[in-house]
Design an enzyme around this catalytic site. Structure first.
Site, PDB file in Angstrom:
ATOM      1  N   ASP A  94      41.681  42.850  38.235  1.00  0.00           N
ATOM      2  CA  ASP A  94      40.916  43.512  37.202  1.00  0.00           C
ATOM      3  C   ASP A  94      40.710  44.755  37.246  1.00  0.00           C
ATOM      4  O   ASP A  94      40.998  45.568  38.228  1.00  0.00           O
ATOM      5  CB  ASP A  94      40.376  42.595  36.383  1.00  0.00           C
ATOM      6  CG  ASP A  94      38.914  42.994  37.408  1.00  0.00           C
ATOM      7  OD1 ASP A  94      38.568  43.339  38.436  1.00  0.00           O
ATOM      8  OD2 ASP A  94      37.430  42.203  37.257  1.00  0.00           O
ATOM      9  N   GLU A 154      35.977  32.016  34.825  1.00  0.00           N
ATOM     10  CA  GLU A 154      36.526  33.570  34.836  1.00  0.00           C
ATOM     11  C   GLU A 154      37.594  33.916  32.859  1.00  0.00           C
ATOM     12  O   GLU A 154      37.329  34.850  33.021  1.00  0.00           O
ATOM     13  CB  GLU A 154      38.082  33.290  35.393  1.00  0.00           C
ATOM     14  CG  GLU A 154      37.249  33.833  37.286  1.00  0.00           C
ATOM     15  CD  GLU A 154      36.657  35.395  37.769  1.00  0.00           C
ATOM     16  OE1 GLU A 154      37.253  36.422  36.902  1.00  0.00           O
ATOM     17  OE2 GLU A 154      36.591  35.031  38.808  1.00  0.00           O
ATOM     18  N   TYR A 184      45.688  37.696  36.851  1.00  0.00           N
ATOM     19  CA  TYR A 184      44.327  37.959  37.601  1.00  0.00           C
ATOM     20  C   TYR A 184      43.649  36.417  37.291  1.00  0.00           C
ATOM     21  O   TYR A 184      43.136  35.703  38.415  1.00  0.00           O
ATOM     22  CB  TYR A 184      44.095  38.486  36.624  1.00  0.00           C
ATOM     23  CG  TYR A 184      42.416  38.653  36.688  1.00  0.00           C
ATOM     24  CD1 TYR A 184      41.790  39.452  38.227  1.00  0.00           C
ATOM     25  CD2 TYR A 184      41.132  38.224  36.051  1.00  0.00           C
ATOM     26  CE1 TYR A 184      40.278  39.227  38.481  1.00  0.00           C
ATOM     27  CE2 TYR A 184      39.660  37.667  36.572  1.00  0.00           C
ATOM     28  CZ  TYR A 184      39.537  38.728  37.877  1.00  0.00           C
ATOM     29  OH  TYR A 184      38.463  38.942  37.968  1.00  0.00           O
TER      30      TYR A 184
END
Ligand code: SF4
Length: 375
Positions: A160, A59, A142
């Site tokens: 996102d 991520e 996020y």
């Protein structure tokens, strides 16, 4: 009865989706995900919880970077540092070297700081809640939600750009971004299921990447087409509405590529904080609004020698500005005595064959390729 009739009429007229987005949408999306999901190296099978370390690493790498660009870096990192403990123990310089080329280098510094914090403060285990995850270096809302959902099965909703687009279309949100972010986030939250929240998050990401694309979304093969308000209203290609961004400013500078006769190149380490912090660079003037004259530029030259401008220039586009660098080149003898200017403690000679292994950002790789072109 009147309201039902009204709704049915609008559905027939194609203004409302046949089925407003809700639990049935989630089921359709998860069925699609089970059959069609992308096979990515950091993914675990459907209904399986993933390794938090790998989810976190992927991520962070995926922030503002494409899946295609990330895959080789991710594979290199997990082969070299298979656990958060091994990454925490690695020298920062080595982490920056391995990150070189992926861009947004503050991510690499935060990666190292975060690994150290997990080992120091959480006994080497990522904390499972969004709140605790958000307290770690480099983990924003996020990423915290993505790790909580994907690695821990928590009912969290990572939103996102992909998810923003899908949700704004599913619900036909017509307010423009970024003002609509809050509304989109809460609408996305209404869809997140209590079970399989991680698979749902990844299904939304896949739908945004493969079907509900920014241009020309493939509505005809979309698993949630009948739930989609934008599709019903013919707005799929119009949404989300975005406020026009102002144009990127340009900055200019002169880079000094000094090469010794044995081929070694002079590199300088950038200050730890700020853009490309801690990375290596070809020494240059400050990057300013106008291209410096030769006379101005030579005041910043790392050595006093005769400089040859290399024809053409190097252009690199950062998020917030466009950079144009003219390259001056000089060849110096191996044993020549000359004075490096005041910042020499940050400078080092690097053999040409070792250049590829240095923590050089893409812009500096371009400068070196341009300056050495053909030599
Ligand atoms: Fe709606 Fe089309 Fe996006 Fe599917 S691909 S969510 S139908 S806009």
């Amino acid at each position: 009865m009147g309201a039902v009739h009204h709704t049915a009429t609008r559905q027939r007229q194609g203004q409302l989706p046949l089925r407003p987005a809700g639990p049935a949408t989630v089921r359709a999306l998860l069925d699609w995900y089970d059959a069609e999901r992308r096979d990515l190296p950091w993914r675990y099978g459907p209904r399986k919880k993933a390794d938090p370390y790998r989810v976190w690493l992927s991520e962070i790498m995926l922030q503002q970077t494409t899946v295609k660009a990330v895959i080789p870096y991710y594979q290199k990192f997990v082969a070299r540092w298979p656990t958060v403990q091994s990454l925490a123990a690695a020298p920062l310089e080595e982490v920056l070297q391995q990150w070189a080329g992926l861009g947004y280098y503050s991510r690499a510094r935060n990666l190292k700081a975060c690994a150290e914090a997990v080992v120091r403060d959480f006994d080497g285990r990522f904390p499972p809640t969004e709140r605790e995850l958000r307290g770690l270096p480099g983990i924003g809302p996020y990423t915290a939600a993505a790790i909580a959902a994907i690695a821990f099965g928590d009912k969290a909703t990572p939103v996102d750009g992909n998810v923003e687009r899908v949700v704004s279309r599913l619900f036909a949100v017509q307010e423009s971004l970024p003002a609509a972010k809050g509304e989109i986030r809460s609408l996305a939250g209404t869809l997140t299921p209590a079970r399989r929240a991680g698979d749902f998050a990844q299904a939304m990401m896949d739908l945004g990447a493969e079907i509900c694309t920014p241009k020309k979304p493939s509505c005809l093969v979309c698993p949630v087409q009948q739930d989609c308000a934008a599709n019903a209203q013919g707005l799929s290609e119009v949404l989300p509405v975005k406020v026009q961004k102002s144009t990127r400013p340009s900055r200019y500078g002169i880079a000094f590529l000094v090469q010794r006769e044995d081929g070694a190149v002079l590199l300088r380490k950038r200050p730890a904080a700020g853009l490309l912090g801690g990375m290596l660079e070809v020494p240059s003037t400050l990057w300013s609004d106008e291209m410096p004259t030769k006379k101005e530029a030579l005041r910043s030259a790392p050595v006093t020698t005769s400089w040859l401008p290399v024809p053409g220039s190097v252009v690199h586009v950062f998020t917030h500005f466009r950079l144009e660098l003219v390259v001056y080149r000089a060849l110096v003898p191996v044993d020549a005595s000359f004075t490096l200017w005041a910042e020499q403690e940050r400078c080092r000679w690097v053999e040409r064959r070792d250049l590829h292994a240095q923590a050089l950002p893409s812009v500096m790789k371009k400068v070196i390729a341009h300056g050495l072109g053909g030599t």
